[in-house]
Design an enzyme around this catalytic site. Structure first.
Site, PDB file in Angstrom:
ATOM      1  N   MET A 182       0.801  -1.221   0.000  1.00 13.20           N
ATOM      2  CA  MET A 182       0.000   0.000   0.000  1.00 13.20           C
ATOM      3  C   MET A 182       0.835   1.272   0.000  1.00 13.20           C
ATOM      4  O   MET A 182       0.361   2.323   0.437  1.00 13.20           O
ATOM      5  CB  MET A 182      -0.949  -0.003   1.209  1.00 13.20           C
ATOM      6  N   HIS A 224      -4.019  -5.352  -8.721  1.00 15.96           N
ATOM      7  CA  HIS A 224      -4.975  -4.324  -8.307  1.00 15.96           C
ATOM      8  C   HIS A 224      -6.372  -4.933  -8.347  1.00 15.96           C
ATOM      9  O   HIS A 224      -6.733  -5.615  -9.308  1.00 15.96           O
ATOM     10  CB  HIS A 224      -4.893  -3.117  -9.259  1.00 15.96           C
TER      11      HIS A 224
END
Ligand code: GAR
Length: 188
Positions: free
Chosen positions: A85, A104
């Protein structure tokens, strides 16, 4: 032997799926896992595979040269972002151009870019009223979620879905496809 470094910030179910898939593969191994969070679940998940994990502070990630040095010392061929992240900084994208892949949890270019990660993505899909979602595996460059797409798989968004129920469906797709795509990239 081709060597992978996995970067992960969270639970690490994708890292585990990749490590499990590659057990016994004579040509590819997960050499190490790097994280920005000392208490991320990924550390514990890697113990069963005897894969070393390392945590680096946000300052180290931002500056990135230490990370590049570690990857070079470890003779890493491919960096795999599995629920990582943080933005990948320029020294790293430059040193490993074409050798960093990310997963993703949407069908990019839909619902990608800054701030779009984890449950934020699933919330955006539901808010938009999309009837399908999916996963995207792509190369990483200096643009967030902007690199060349390698693979996509789709699933439906069901009436009554919550961010959690959609995340569960997406995780099933991720665990099925990500390990195989990583293996294919390194087998080329
Ligand atoms: C995965 O769904 C992955 O696609 C997403 O985080 C989750 C991590 O799950 N990645 C992003 O949102 C990156 N922008 P995991 O820790 O169980 O593998």
């Amino acid at each position: 032997m081709k060597r992978i470094a996995i970067f992960a910030s969270g639970s690490g179910t994708n890292a585990e799926a990749i490590a499990r898939h590659l057990v016994g593969n004579p040509n590819i191994e997960v050499a190490c896992v790097l994280s920005n969070r000392a208490n991320a679940g990924v550390h514990q998940r890697m113990q069963q595979f005897n894969i070393p994990t390392h945590t680096f502070s946000n300052d180290v990630w931002r500056e990135a040269h230490t990370i590049v040095e570690l990857l070079q010392q470890e003779h890493i061929d491919l960096v795999v972002l599995a629920g990582f992240m943080r933005k990948i900084e320029a020294p790293l994208t430059a040193a490993y151009a074409g050798r960093i892949v990310n997963i993703h949890p949407s069908l990019l270019p839909r619902h990608g870019g800054p701030g779009m990660y984890g449950h934020h993505v699933h919330e955006a899909v539901l808010d938009a009223g999309d009837t399908e979602s999916g996963i995207t595996i792509h190369y990483v460059d200096e643009q967030i979620d902007g690199g060349e797409i390698i693979f996509q798989a789709r699933c439906e968004v069901c009436p009554g879905d919550t961010p959690d129920s959609l995340a569960d469906r997406i995780h099933i797709l991720e665990h099925r496809h990500f390990p195989v795509v990583v293996e294919e990239i390194l087998s080329r």
